[in-house]
Design a protein around this motif. Structure first.
Motif, PDB file in Angstrom:
ATOM      1  N   GLY A 508       0.791  -1.230   0.000  1.00 49.43           N
ATOM      2  CA  GLY A 508       0.000   0.000   0.000  1.00 49.43           C
ATOM      3  C   GLY A 508       0.823   1.280   0.000  1.00 49.43           C
ATOM      4  O   GLY A 508       0.649   2.114  -0.886  1.00 49.43           O
ATOM      5  N   PRO A 509       1.742   1.445   0.961  1.00 48.02           N
ATOM      6  CA  PRO A 509       2.532   2.673   0.981  1.00 48.02           C
ATOM      7  C   PRO A 509       3.339   2.886  -0.305  1.00 48.02           C
ATOM      8  O   PRO A 509       3.473   4.028  -0.753  1.00 48.02           O
ATOM      9  CB  PRO A 509       3.469   2.461   2.176  1.00 48.02           C
ATOM     10  N   GLU A 511       2.465   1.955  -3.305  1.00 52.94           N
ATOM     11  CA  GLU A 511       1.493   2.433  -4.280  1.00 52.94           C
ATOM     12  C   GLU A 511       1.186   3.908  -4.036  1.00 52.94           C
ATOM     13  O   GLU A 511       1.168   4.717  -4.970  1.00 52.94           O
ATOM     14  CB  GLU A 511       0.215   1.587  -4.144  1.00 52.94           C
ATOM     15  N   ALA A 512       0.991   4.248  -2.752  1.00 52.87           N
ATOM     16  CA  ALA A 512       0.632   5.625  -2.424  1.00 52.87           C
ATOM     17  C   ALA A 512       1.740   6.594  -2.828  1.00 52.87           C
ATOM     18  O   ALA A 512       1.477   7.654  -3.386  1.00 52.87           O
ATOM     19  CB  ALA A 512       0.355   5.739  -0.932  1.00 52.87           C
ATOM     20  N   LEU A 513       2.990   6.221  -2.562  1.00 55.41           N
ATOM     21  CA  LEU A 513       4.091   7.136  -2.876  1.00 55.41           C
ATOM     22  C   LEU A 513       4.319   7.205  -4.376  1.00 55.41           C
ATOM     23  O   LEU A 513       4.646   8.266  -4.902  1.00 55.41           O
ATOM     24  CB  LEU A 513       5.374   6.722  -2.145  1.00 55.41           C
ATOM     25  N   THR A 514       4.152   6.078  -5.071  1.00 59.29           N
ATOM     26  CA  THR A 514       4.261   6.118  -6.530  1.00 59.29           C
ATOM     27  C   THR A 514       3.237   7.101  -7.085  1.00 59.29           C
ATOM     28  O   THR A 514       3.518   7.863  -8.009  1.00 59.29           O
ATOM     29  CB  THR A 514       4.018   4.724  -7.127  1.00 59.29           C
ATOM     30  N   ALA A 515       2.034   7.106  -6.472  1.00 57.88           N
ATOM     31  CA  ALA A 515       0.976   7.985  -6.949  1.00 57.88           C
ATOM     32  C   ALA A 515       1.316   9.457  -6.753  1.00 57.88           C
ATOM     33  O   ALA A 515       0.818  10.310  -7.469  1.00 57.88           O
ATOM     34  CB  ALA A 515      -0.331   7.647  -6.243  1.00 57.88           C
ATOM     35  N   THR A 516       2.185   9.781  -5.763  1.00 59.78           N
ATOM     36  CA  THR A 516       2.536  11.190  -5.566  1.00 59.78           C
ATOM     37  C   THR A 516       3.558  11.669  -6.585  1.00 59.78           C
ATOM     38  O   THR A 516       3.875  12.845  -6.623  1.00 59.78           O
ATOM     39  CB  THR A 516       3.152  11.447  -4.178  1.00 59.78           C
ATOM     40  N   GLY A 517       4.101  10.747  -7.376  1.00 60.75           N
ATOM     41  CA  GLY A 517       5.114  11.128  -8.360  1.00 60.75           C
ATOM     42  C   GLY A 517       6.519  10.786  -7.898  1.00 60.75           C
ATOM     43  O   GLY A 517       7.490  11.119  -8.570  1.00 60.75           O
ATOM     44  N   ALA A 518       6.636  10.125  -6.749  1.00 65.50           N
ATOM     45  CA  ALA A 518       7.960   9.732  -6.270  1.00 65.50           C
ATOM     46  C   ALA A 518       8.574   8.725  -7.241  1.00 65.50           C
ATOM     47  O   ALA A 518       7.865   7.888  -7.786  1.00 65.50           O
ATOM     48  CB  ALA A 518       7.852   9.093  -4.889  1.00 65.50           C
ATOM     49  N   ASN A 519       9.890   8.832  -7.474  1.00 64.55           N
ATOM     50  CA  ASN A 519      10.522   7.847  -8.358  1.00 64.55           C
ATOM     51  C   ASN A 519      10.910   6.619  -7.543  1.00 64.55           C
ATOM     52  O   ASN A 519      10.667   6.535  -6.341  1.00 64.55           O
ATOM     53  CB  ASN A 519      11.687   8.458  -9.137  1.00 64.55           C
ATOM     54  N   GLN A 522      13.054   7.132  -4.399  1.00 66.61           N
ATOM     55  CA  GLN A 522      12.309   7.777  -3.312  1.00 66.61           C
ATOM     56  C   GLN A 522      11.320   6.804  -2.676  1.00 66.61           C
ATOM     57  O   GLN A 522      11.141   6.801  -1.461  1.00 66.61           O
ATOM     58  CB  GLN A 522      11.566   8.997  -3.857  1.00 66.61           C
ATOM     59  N   ALA A 527       9.072   4.403   1.573  1.00 63.56           N
ATOM     60  CA  ALA A 527       8.015   3.414   1.820  1.00 63.56           C
ATOM     61  C   ALA A 527       8.567   2.040   2.166  1.00 63.56           C
ATOM     62  O   ALA A 527       7.947   1.297   2.902  1.00 63.56           O
ATOM     63  CB  ALA A 527       7.110   3.300   0.595  1.00 63.56           C
TER      64      ALA A 527
END
Lengths: 604, 251
Positions: A508-509, A511-519, A522, A527
């Motif tokens: 989950g985390p 996925e969430a960070l990928t959604a913010t645009g993190a590469n 990051q 996460a």
């Protein structure tokens, strides 16, 4: 419900019981289980002797004072009768009655005026001067003893001697030589385990990500990128190696001057700080212009070179300062030596690190270039490029493997180690490239995952006791070989354990960070790492625990530590000494067990 | 303006058609509810919009740019304009609430700096403000897993707000919460929609929430768009079309 017993079922059970009996009977025979041996009185006596020796670990001794009292004895009785012997009764003395006897004859030996409550041996001294133990003596509270014993079968014309020795402890008890040696070796053992764990974990943590399926499987690249990377990878390695070598030579010219090294070590980080601050702005709302990006890249490259210079100067400085302070630190001279060794280690690893960095940079450039070619070229151009690059990359890859085989087996036949592999590689690459459609990607992450996993599994299956033999040949018998063997085993087994932890984190985390645009980087930092810290600490502690236990026996195979001492003493039948070492191992392992479980509880 | 055109997603092993030729537009500032049974393709639709799932075919135009064709760098820039709120909050449990909220800025931060956990001061101030806004300003230093479900979802919203989003995708944001908390979370989303003009795409299970908060509804059934209109237009007949003829209304 009525229970039915089918005769066939009963027969099967009976057969199974018989089969089990046969298996165990054979097992008894093969392993030579023998109750006769255990009840053999001679063996029992030996066994009990060892047990008693083990129960008295050689740890404490006293300064001893010996009283030696002698009396003559004649075997057999001379024709003129025995010479009379008049001891000085003001001192300790012994009497032998009769004063002469036949070989194996019985005599009574009585001692007077001895130190009360002492003990020691009663020896027979033939003319040759050797000492034969007859009995042990134990004086009573008035310093008297009485022993009836048989003389040895040693007839002689000369007068022989019976010697009573009693020993008295002087002063306070102190640690025996064996205890001190055991202490030194157990300290060596604990630190051997600590270093092996540290080295192992330093490598295992980054490698474990390569062996984690959830991290690696999303990594896919178009064939163009993969082929370019394979082509450029050796170039990058060589480039990094060469550049750091040149800078290393350059830094040698600064040489032994501490001030220049010091100025460099202080000044360069300041320059680096400003350069990196400019080249890597923390936040970027818009895409910068091409010229600015190029300028930034140049500055970063320059910064990278400066980092290498800095590391070399740091290594120089550590070596110089370390060696300078060895003498002045006295008993703590090992701190200076440690600093110098760290400098040496740093200098050694810079070349390796910069070779890898070079490979990484060139790889990234190749990947981006490949991505661009794949996206921006028309279909036929792309196809031609892919076929060419595929064939070339295949040839290079297989030629490298061929070179490895040549080095290992010393074939020295270029047809088998260069021409043929290159050809096969080229054909394989060509076929792969032609089989792939335009938008298809290669699961390069999965390939890396599989290769890493396989290497880890192979390494893990070789016990460190076996590895240490190879390392002992390389770096000599001693604790360093043990450190290397345990470290290698730690890398293999902990990388696997860690990677399983990485695989079992919550998705989950990420996925969430990928959604913010993190590469990807990051995502891993924010996460993945927070989730794996507790299990990593726990496994590291557990591994240290294992390594302490392993290092107690790694000396058996030449790896230093307490095992070497233990093995020696067992082979020399010094069971009391060996007992001290076993005790030390038991204490250390038990306390490590307690310590590691306590720390693991805290970490989670 | 977000425009979804002929979007199709086929999951490769098994060939399940999760989205089947879905087309609709979302004007800027709309609160759009996405409804449908579990497995009807709501989550897949939302995740295709920020490419957490790559669609098989079709186009997604965000202000004219086709997201489905964006490369890695372009995607990073697109994603940072689209906030996402999840059913299970998807917080990093062991990190502090503040770090979780700051993670919303990762799309803007240079990756090299985020390695050493350095955020600009302005971002930290902003994160604290967002936490104040969702009413948990005092929890900033606590570990995320020390918070209750409703509080965790507010952290999730604060994280999405850190992105200065044009769009927020909310994937069943209240499905793991009790009705009181559900309304509180929905009110936060409504406020963001009305005050900041952020477009919200929110998948929901309960029709009363849809009636109360949504400007417009799209409904999916087996990956196909079966309804597109105002919440008040969902009568019993439409309801049976969306949820199947055996379904009964609850709430």
């Amino acid at each position: 419900m009525e229970k039915k017993t089918s005769p066939l079922r009963s027969l099967c059970i009976a057969l199974a019981v018989i089969a089990a009996l046969v298996i165990y009977a054979y097992g008894f025979q093969v392993t030579k289980v023998s109750l006769e041996e255990t009840s053999n009185p001679i063996r029992q006596e030996r066994f009990i002797r060892i047990l008693r020796a083990l129960a008295k670990p050689d740890l404490i001794t006293y300064e001893k004072e010996e009283f030696i009292v002698e009396a003559p004895i004649q075997i057999p009785c001379p024709t003129g009768g025995a010479q009379s012997h008049a001891p000085d009764t003001s001192k300790p003395y012994i009497t032998v009655t009769p004063a002469c006897a036949e070989p194996k004859g019985e005599v009574t030996i009585e001692g007077f005026n001895f130190e009360p409550n002492t003990n020691g041996p009663l020896n027979f001294i033939p003319p040759s001067g050797v000492s034969l133990k007859m009995e042990s003596i134990q004086t009573d509270s008035s310093g008297h003893f009485l022993i009836t014993t048989n003389l040895p079968k040693r007839p002689s014309d000369e007068v022989q001697t019976i010697r009573a020795i009693t020993r008295r402890n002087l002063g306070a008890p102190h640690f025996s030589r064996n205890a001190i040696e055991t202490w030194e070796k157990i300290v060596e053992t604990v630190f051997l385990a600590l270093l092996a764990t540290t080295f192992g974990v330093v490598f295992a943590v980054p490698l474990s990500f390569l062996a984690a399926k959830n991290i690696m499987s999303p990594i896919n690249s178009p064939l163009t990128s993969v082929a370019l990377s394979i082509l450029f990878l050796p170039t990058g390695l060589a480039l990094g190696w060469q550049v750091s070598g040149k800078i290393g030579e350059l830094s040698q010219t600064v040489g032994d001057s501490v001030p220049i090294n010091l100025v460099g070590v202080v000044l360069i980080p300041v320059i680096l700080w400003y350069a990196i601050r400019w080249a890597l702005p923390p936040v970027e709302e818009t895409t910068p212009a091409a010229a600015l990006r190029a300028a930034r890249l140049t500055v970063l490259l320059f910064a990278l070179l400066l980092v290498i210079v800095f590391l070399f100067l740091l290594a120089n400085l550590a070596g110089l300062m370390g060696n300078a302070v060895i003498a002045s630190l006295g008993a703590f001279g090992f701190l200076g030596k440690f600093l110098a060794s760290l400098g040496e280690l740093l200098r050694f690893s810079i070349t390796l690190i910069s070779a890898l960095t070079g490979a990484g940079i060139v790889n990234t450039i190749a990947g981006k270039l490949g991505q661009n070619i794949a996206e921006k070229t028309s279909a036929p151009v792309n196809r031609i490029v892919n076929l060419t690059l595929g064939a070339l990359a295949g040839a290079v890859l297989f030629a490298l493997i061929g070179a490895g085989i040549d080095w290992l087996y010393e074939l020295e036949n270029p047809f088998y180690t260069f021409t043929l592999p290159s050809l096969i590689g080229a054909v394989a690459g060509f076929i792969t490239a032609s089989a792939l459609s335009r938008n298809a990607t290669l699961p390069i992450g999965l390939v890396i995952y599989m290769v890493t996993r396989t290497i880890f599994n192979a390494l893990r299956s070789i016990e460190s006791l076996v590895m240490v033999i190879v390392f002992a040949v390389w770096v000599g018998i001693g604790p360093f070989a043990g450190v290397l063997a345990l470290a290698l085993h730690t890398i293999a087994s902990n990388a696997k354990l860690y990677s399983e932890q990485v695989e079992s984190i919550m998705a989950g985390p990420i996925e969430a960070l990928t959604a913010t645009g993190a590469n990807r980087l990051q995502t891993i930092v924010y996460a993945v790492i927070p989730q794996i810290v507790p299990p990593f600490i726990s496994y590291t502690m557990y591994r240290w625990d294992i390594n302490v236990r392993m290092s107690t026996i790694i000396g058996f195979a030449g790896g230093g530590g307490i095992g070497f001492l233990l093995q020696q003493n067992i082979n020399l039948l010094n069971y009391r000494q060996a007992s001290a070492q076993m005790l030390a191992i038991a204490v250390v392992v038990a306390s490590m067990d307690y310590l590691s479980s306590a720390m693991r509880e805290k970490a989670v | 303006m977000l425009s979804i055109q002929h979007l199709t997603k086929i999951y490769s092993p098994g060939g399940v058609k999760a989205l089947d030729d879905v087309t609709f537009d979302v004007p800027k500032g709309q609160f759009l509810a996405v409804i449908g049974l579990s497995g009807s393709g709501k989550s897949t639709l939302l995740r295709c919009i920020n490419r957490l799932i790559d669609p098989t075919s079709g186009a997604i135009l965000l202000d004219g740019q086709d997201i489905t064709r964006a490369n890695t760098d372009e995607m990073r820039r697109v994603r940072r304009r689209i906030g996402m709120v999840f059913q299970h909050f998807n917080l990093v449990h062991r990190s502090s609430v503040l770090t979780n909220v700051l993670a919303g800025r990762l799309g803007y931060i240079n990756p090299a700096w985020s390695l050493i956990n350095r955020f600009p001061k302005a971002d930290i101030e902003k994160a604290k403000k967002q936490l104040e806004r969702v009413g948990i300003g005092d929890k900033a230093e606590q570990r995320a897993d020390a918070l209750s479900g409703g509080q965790q979802q507010r952290v999730g919203i604060a994280r999405a707000l850190m992105q200065d989003p044009d769009i927020i995708l909310a994937d069943e944001p209240v499905a793991s919460l009790d009705p009181v908390l559900a309304h509180s979370i929905m009110q936060h989303l409504e406020k963001i929609n009305k005050e900041d003009g952020v477009t919200v795409l929110c998948s929901l299970h309960f029709l009363d929430l849809v009636h109360r908060y949504a400007d417009r509804v799209v409904a999916l059934n087996n990956g196909q768009l079966v309804f597109d209109g105002l919440p008040s237009e969902i009568d019993d007949k439409k309801f049976k079309e969306i949820y199947g003829k055996d379904a009964e209304r609850v709430g």
